[in-house]
Design an enzyme around this catalytic site. Structure first.
Site, PDB file in Angstrom:
ATOM      1  N   GLU A  39       0.821  -1.215   0.000  1.00 27.57           N
ATOM      2  CA  GLU A  39       0.000   0.000   0.000  1.00 27.57           C
ATOM      3  C   GLU A  39       0.856   1.266   0.000  1.00 27.57           C
ATOM      4  OE1 GLU A  39      -2.751  -0.660   3.308  1.00 27.57           O
ATOM      5  OE2 GLU A  39      -4.093  -1.687   1.909  1.00 27.57           O
TER       6      GLU A  39
ATOM      7  N   GLU B 145     -12.716  -1.954  11.827  1.00 26.79           N
ATOM      8  CA  GLU B 145     -12.670  -1.321  10.503  1.00 26.79           C
ATOM      9  C   GLU B 145     -13.776  -1.854   9.599  1.00 26.79           C
ATOM     10  OE1 GLU B 145      -8.931  -1.866   8.484  1.00 26.79           O
ATOM     11  OE2 GLU B 145      -9.678  -1.035   6.608  1.00 26.79           O
TER      12      GLU B 145
ATOM     13  N   ASP C  29      -8.353  -9.153   4.120  1.00 23.93           N
ATOM     14  CA  ASP C  29      -8.120  -8.041   5.041  1.00 23.93           C
ATOM     15  C   ASP C  29      -9.191  -7.965   6.121  1.00 23.93           C
ATOM     16  OD1 ASP C  29      -7.046  -5.810   6.165  1.00 23.93           O
ATOM     17  OD2 ASP C  29      -7.656  -4.413   4.593  1.00 23.93           O
TER      18      ASP C  29
HETATM   19  C1  GCV Z   1      -2.563   0.513   8.341  1.00 26.76           C
HETATM   20  C2  GCV Z   1      -6.002  -2.182   5.411  1.00 26.76           C
HETATM   21  C3  GCV Z   1      -6.463  -0.917   6.072  1.00 26.76           C
HETATM   22  C4  GCV Z   1      -5.331   0.094   6.166  1.00 26.76           C
HETATM   23  C5  GCV Z   1      -4.176  -0.568   6.930  1.00 26.76           C
HETATM   24  C6  GCV Z   1      -3.764  -1.822   6.159  1.00 26.76           C
HETATM   25  C7  GCV Z   1      -2.666  -2.578   6.860  1.00 26.76           C
HETATM   26  O1  GCV Z   1      -5.726  -1.952   4.079  1.00 26.76           O
HETATM   27  O2  GCV Z   1      -7.539  -0.403   5.351  1.00 26.76           O
HETATM   28  O3  GCV Z   1      -5.802   1.219   6.856  1.00 26.76           O
HETATM   29  O4  GCV Z   1      -3.090   0.324   7.045  1.00 26.76           O
HETATM   30  O5  GCV Z   1      -4.870  -2.683   6.066  1.00 26.76           O
HETATM   31  O6  GCV Z   1      -2.984  -3.517   7.562  1.00 26.76           O
HETATM   32  O7  GCV Z   1      -1.510  -2.230   6.688  1.00 26.76           O
END
Ligand code: GCV
Length: 725
Positions: free
Chosen positions: A282, A383, A355
């Site tokens: 990411e 989340e 996720d």
């Molecule tokens: C901290 C998901 C979440 C992100 C998070 C990522 C991760 O994509 O939406 O906010 O980033 O996981 O675990 O690194």
């Protein structure tokens, strides 16, 4: 009459004080956090303030050294307890255990027990940014970092400017010492022994001397409670704050930079735990940027940490599109690296391959790297589970995962795992604590500076459950719910009314996770969330030019023929990443567990499936089954409301009203989910709802238009939700 009145008044005053004294701000604990700097003094102080009965004897017993660190025994003879452990922190855990036994009504007259942790490192990951915001945090701002929000520039959508996130303008400022001590105490009371105070999307700044001085202050507060400090680091730190031209892990100057940085850290924090790293994921920098592998990156840090007994927790949450199926990518990237990581590196793997969805298949990486240390990562913060608006007790999800991983490992005819057990040990025991082995388990915290710590009182149960399962991964979810609810909502109460209310609360907790799966994404559906903030349904989401695997349609694969992602051998063959016998089971839609059916198969709308919906086993078409699950989820959300209503007058009034309000939001959201998903999927199936499924109350076009406009740091308010639907 007057006498009766007086009795009545004092009785109601008593009840009022009992009920109102417990608003959840104390979590599951009584009294206050001792400020002593010695672990033994804290253990004694806790017993003094909470244990009722003959003074317990605390004894250091070096012969218990063979057990994992923190293990303890409790022997109670005629009401006098003796706690023994090889370490002071073990005595502290024993003290908390003893107090918990008494407060939850266990036998504390005559008993003998030995407790030892399932994992050596039991760690909370905080996704807290240095500016005080918390990524995916729904409980206020960070308890670790405090910089004025007003200093942050925001764009028109209210999002904080990226530059300001990475480079906060304020000097770091340590927040309330009392709050940090309360945090340390809460963790110690359930056996959590480590924390990472900064986001895995890490700011290089955290490694500047200025910030490290602040981390040292935190570590000093945490240490007496047995909490070790770790840091999430940015792989490009040598470039951003070190002035180097590269962060290539094979570059000598880069290696020197990390060696010096690690030395600096250990000078300040002699018991520092090590680094947590999100690399090449990411947008985060990593070794791949310099043509190096994850192993080369992790090992470079591991070498710098090794002389100090530090470790590297290297995350496997990567999904660069090396394969059209995102669920396969982490395995494809990491599995071939098995055997290449140094022994102070442990790979941190999310429980599922996508996720933190409400239900996922377990990640095939577990057990697939027999020469590599592995640890699970769970998500406590909600989340994908309705943020702090929805009540979701997550222990059933985590015990389901633990069971899956262990069952597969124990399967005797499983070739892959048999081979593995010849080399080492079966997966179940490989993950487990052994005194000299590196074993760990982690979870993303839901803690913030809100008065209830976690956004609402019920959400505390997940922090508690993580700690209890990290300590003993055989504990049943219902036992943990019972303990937590007694300690938090009904301390000191065992009268009939409280017992009845306790049963209702537990009912609510235990049905909540499956209810959420049913009203959000039943039968193995996943990632149907709104773009960005992930609150509410958006199966219809369409962002021109966006990565396909960031959009719900990529996962649902709805079309005129059917629904679901074909990950079988006729599709992406993700099933092939699992141990052979389990893979065979998953690969066939007739034998694939119904609750993962659409995870692994694209199923025709009219195909008859057998599934369980609530307490009923049913055989019906996929479309009817889907409709029944969404209805079931909505019905369960309503049942959760009724469970809670039964507690009125028996729980602190503010807590009661707050959870009542959230359950109303949750039920309306369940309706939104049911209507949004079913009406949208109906545009493909073109089939009517079965008679016993309520018609939609929303209009699909209106639902499609909803844009909440919140950041990744917020839970939508009731007013905002009311204004859009
Ligand atoms: C901290 C998901 C979440 C992100 C998070 C990522 C991760 O994509 O939406 O906010 O980033 O996981 O675990 O690194």
């Amino acid at each position: 009459m007057k006498k009766h009145l007086t009795i009545l008044t004092s009785l109601s005053l008593f009840l009022f004080s009992v009920v109102s004294a417990h608003d959840g701000s104390q979590l599951w604990l009584q009294g206050s956090a001792p400020s002593a700097t010695s672990t033994l003094e804290i253990a004694n102080a806790e017993l003094n303030q909470s244990w009722k009965g003959a003074a317990p004897v605390l004894r250091l017993n070096k012969s218990m050294k063979a057990l994992p660190d923190g293990s303890f025994s409790i022997t109670i003879q005629a009401g006098t307890p003796t706690i023994q452990s090889a370490s002071e922190v073990g005595l502290l855990y024993g003290a908390y255990h003893l107090i918990r036994m008494q407060q939850t009504g266990a036998n504390v007259r005559d008993t003998a027990l030995v407790e030892q942790p399932s994992y050596n490192i039991r760690i909370l990951n905080h996704w807290d940014n240095l500016n005080g915001t918390i990524e995916r945090g729904y409980a206020g701002r960070s308890i670790f970092w405090r910089n004025s929000a007003d200093q942050m520039r925001r764009n028109a959508d209210g999002e904080v400017n990226e530059e300001d996130l990475l480079h906060p303008k304020d000097a770091p400022e340590i927040p309330s010492v009392d709050r940090l001590r309360d945090y340390a105490r809460a963790n110690a009371s359930i056996g959590i022994n480590a924390y990472v105070p900064d986001n895995v999307n890490a700011s290089p700044k955290v490694l500047t001397t200025e910030y490290l001085q602040e981390v040292k202050k935190m570590a000093d507060i945490m240490r007496p409670y047995g909490m070790k400090t770790y840091l999430a680091i940015n792989f490009a730190s040598p470039m951003v704050i070190g002035g180097l031209e590269t962060a290539d892990p094979l570059d000598k100057n880069v290696q020197k930079w990390w060696t010096a940085k690690v030395k600096e850290i250990y000078k300040l924090i002699p018991d520092f735990g090590g680094f947590l790293v999100k690399a090449n994921s990411e947008g985060q920098p990593g070794p791949n940027d310099f043509g190096r592998t994850h192993a080369e990156g992790a090992n470079m840090l591991a070498k710098a940490l090794k002389p100090f007994k530090g470790i590297v927790m290297w995350r496997a949450f990567v999904y660069s599109p090396s394969d059209p199926d995102r669920a396969k990518q982490a395995y494809l990237e990491f599995q071939p690296l098995d055997g290449q990581f140094l022994d102070n590196v442990i790979i941190q793997i999310k429980n599922g391959p996508i996720d933190f969805q409400p239900r996922e298949a377990y990640s095939a990486l577990f057990g697939a790297m027999p020469q590599t240390r592995e640890m699970a990562e769970w998500q406590i913060t909600q989340e994908y589970l309705g943020h702090s608006n929805h009540i979701a007790y997550l222990a059933p999800m985590w015990t389901e995962f633990l069971q899956q991983v262990k069952d597969i490992a124990r399967c005797p005819i499983n070739n892959q795992l048999l081979a593995m057990s010849n080399q080492q040990s079966a997966q179940g025991s490989k993950l487990k604590a052994q005194n000299s082995k590196l074993t760990a388990i982690s979870a993303v915290s839901n803690v913030g500076n809100s008065p209830s710590w976690c956004g609402n009182v019920m959400a505390q149960s997940n922090w508690y459950a993580f700690g209890r399962l990290a300590w003993n991964d055989e504990l049943p979810a219902c036992q943990i719910a019972d303990e937590w609810a007694r300690l938090t909502l009904f301390p000191g109460r065992n009268d009939a009314a409280a017992t009845k209310a306790l049963a209702s609360v537990k009912g609510l907790m235990l049905r909540s996770r499956e209810a959420i799966v049913d009203y959000m994404m039943p039968l193995g559906l996943h990632h149907q969330f709104a773009w960005g903030h992930h609150y509410g349904p958006e199966p219809y989401c369409d962002i021109p030019g966006a990565r396909p695997d960031w959009m719900p349609s990529y996962y649902a694969k709805a079309d005129r023929e059917g629904l679901g992602f074909n990950r079988s051998s006729t599709g992406s063959n993700a099933t092939g990443q699992y141990p052979a016998d389990y893979a065979r089971l998953l690969d066939n839609p007739e034998t694939c567990p119904y609750d993962l059916l659409l995870w692994f198969h694209h199923v025709p709308w009219g195909k008859t499936i057998q599934h369980r919906c609530g307490s009923k086993v049913m055989r019906e078409s996929l479309w009817d089954a889907l409709c029944h699950h969404y209805q079931q989820g909505l019905d369960e959300a309503r049942a959760m409301q009724r469970d809670w209503e039964r507690c009125q007058g028996l729980i602190d009034a503010d807590t009661f009203a707050d959870i009542q309000r959230r359950l109303r939001i949750q039920t309306r959201d369940a309706q939104w989910w049911k209507d949004g998903c079913l009406l949208y999927f109906q545009t493909f199936s073109t089939l009517p709802f079965p008679d016993d499924v309520e018609p939609a109350v929303h209009d699909l076009d209106k639902l499609r238009a909803i844009k909440l406009g919140i950041t990744n740091y917020e839970c939508p308010s009731q007013e905002l939700l009311d204004s859009v639907r």
